[in-house]
Design a protein around this motif. Sequence first.
Motif, mmCIF file in Angstrom:
data_model
loop_
_atom_site.group_PDB
_atom_site.id
_atom_site.type_symbol
_atom_site.label_atom_id
_atom_site.label_comp_id
_atom_site.label_asym_id
_atom_site.label_seq_id
_atom_site.Cartn_x
_atom_site.Cartn_y
_atom_site.Cartn_z
ATOM 1 N N LEU A 59 0.848 -1.188 0.000
ATOM 2 C CA LEU A 59 0.000 0.000 0.000
ATOM 3 C C LEU A 59 0.885 1.239 0.000
ATOM 4 N N ASN A 60 0.573 2.199 -0.857
ATOM 5 C CA ASN A 60 1.301 3.468 -0.900
ATOM 6 C C ASN A 60 0.367 4.571 -0.427
ATOM 7 N N LYS A 61 0.581 5.034 0.802
ATOM 8 C CA LYS A 61 -0.206 6.127 1.356
ATOM 9 C C LYS A 61 0.628 7.396 1.427
ATOM 10 N N GLY A 62 1.706 7.435 0.642
ATOM 11 C CA GLY A 62 2.610 8.574 0.664
ATOM 12 C C GLY A 62 2.078 9.755 -0.115
ATOM 13 N N ASN A 63 2.964 10.699 -0.319
ATOM 14 C CA ASN A 63 2.604 11.899 -1.070
ATOM 15 C C ASN A 63 2.653 11.581 -2.561
ATOM 16 N N SER A 64 3.351 12.337 -3.336
ATOM 17 C CA SER A 64 3.385 12.113 -4.785
ATOM 18 C C SER A 64 4.498 11.165 -5.221
ATOM 19 N N TYR A 65 5.285 10.647 -4.291
ATOM 20 C CA TYR A 65 6.386 9.756 -4.657
ATOM 21 C C TYR A 65 5.897 8.340 -4.947
ATOM 22 N N HIS B 255 12.804 -5.236 -10.062
ATOM 23 C CA HIS B 255 12.017 -4.277 -9.291
ATOM 24 C C HIS B 255 10.591 -4.201 -9.825
ATOM 25 N N ILE B 256 9.745 -3.636 -9.008
ATOM 26 C CA ILE B 256 8.365 -3.339 -9.351
ATOM 27 C C ILE B 256 7.999 -2.083 -8.561
ATOM 28 N N CYS B 257 7.090 -1.273 -9.085
ATOM 29 C CA CYS B 257 6.774 -0.003 -8.436
ATOM 30 C C CYS B 257 5.288 0.111 -8.118
ATOM 31 N N LEU B 258 5.016 0.978 -7.158
ATOM 32 C CA LEU B 258 3.643 1.294 -6.785
ATOM 33 C C LEU B 258 3.532 2.810 -6.675
ATOM 34 N N SER B 259 2.674 3.396 -7.507
ATOM 35 C CA SER B 259 2.510 4.846 -7.485
ATOM 36 C C SER B 259 1.465 5.250 -6.447
ATOM 37 N N ARG B 260 1.449 6.504 -6.105
ATOM 38 C CA ARG B 260 0.441 7.028 -5.186
ATOM 39 C C ARG B 260 -0.935 6.907 -5.818
ATOM 40 N N ASP B 261 -1.015 7.101 -7.132
ATOM 41 C CA ASP B 261 -2.288 7.008 -7.841
ATOM 42 C C ASP B 261 -2.869 5.600 -7.786
ATOM 43 N N GLU B 262 -1.994 4.586 -7.829
ATOM 44 C CA GLU B 262 -2.466 3.202 -7.746
ATOM 45 C C GLU B 262 -2.945 2.868 -6.335
ATOM 46 N N ALA B 263 -2.291 3.405 -5.359
ATOM 47 C CA ALA B 263 -2.603 3.250 -3.937
ATOM 48 C C ALA B 263 -2.255 1.879 -3.372
ATOM 49 N N TYR B 264 -2.600 0.776 -4.028
ATOM 50 C CA TYR B 264 -2.305 -0.537 -3.453
ATOM 51 C C TYR B 264 -2.226 -1.612 -4.539
ATOM 52 N N ALA B 265 -1.558 -2.682 -4.202
ATOM 53 C CA ALA B 265 -1.561 -3.921 -4.984
ATOM 54 C C ALA B 265 -2.017 -4.992 -4.008
ATOM 55 N N ASN C 264 12.796 5.830 -12.874
ATOM 56 C CA ASN C 264 13.233 4.607 -12.196
ATOM 57 C C ASN C 264 12.188 3.509 -12.293
ATOM 58 N N CYS C 265 10.954 3.888 -12.508
ATOM 59 C CA CYS C 265 9.873 2.912 -12.504
ATOM 60 C C CYS C 265 9.358 2.669 -13.912
ATOM 61 N N ASP C 266 9.521 1.447 -14.367
ATOM 62 C CA ASP C 266 9.007 1.086 -15.674
ATOM 63 C C ASP C 266 8.041 -0.095 -15.599
ATOM 64 N N ARG C 267 7.915 -0.710 -14.419
ATOM 65 C CA ARG C 267 6.971 -1.806 -14.197
ATOM 66 C C ARG C 267 6.156 -1.497 -12.964
ATOM 67 N N TRP C 268 4.858 -1.764 -13.059
ATOM 68 C CA TRP C 268 3.950 -1.366 -11.999
ATOM 69 C C TRP C 268 3.234 -2.555 -11.404
ATOM 70 N N ALA C 269 3.052 -2.525 -10.115
ATOM 71 C CA ALA C 269 2.230 -3.520 -9.436
ATOM 72 C C ALA C 269 0.778 -3.251 -9.798
ATOM 73 N N THR C 270 -0.004 -4.290 -9.874
ATOM 74 C CA THR C 270 -1.420 -4.103 -10.248
ATOM 75 C C THR C 270 -2.339 -4.566 -9.146
#
Length: 115
Positions: free
Chosen positions: A42-48, A64-74, A109-115
């Motif tokens: 879960l990403n509950k951070g700011n815009s990072y 690696h895999i990334c999670l954006s603030r917009d996605e919020a969670y995987a 740095n992020c080119d793959r995203w958790a879904t």
Amino acid sequence: MYAYKHAYCETHIGNSDSWDSDWGNSSGPFQGGDTNEASSILNKGNSYEVQFFNGTGQDWAGGHICLSRDEAYASDLSNDDFHNDNDDDRGEANDAISSHRWVNPDSNNCDRWAT
């Protein structure tokens, strides 16, 4: 950033507002048995964005895999795979996260995203 042992954010492992280059050592927000345990994040951070790795160390290499603030969670990482900068598959992300860091969304740095 929050990590959970089971899918759908069950059984809290830990959380962090900073980076941790080794979830299995005895320092940082994640320690000891936390490594290779996360099944949901879960990403509950700011815009990072949060970049998660299957390896350890401050070189931030490996899959690696990334999670954006917009996605919020995987909610179930068994649906996600780690990748490296060469787009090589580095294995399933479920129960395989060993480190993380916060990255600027503009850093590429992020080119793959958790879904």
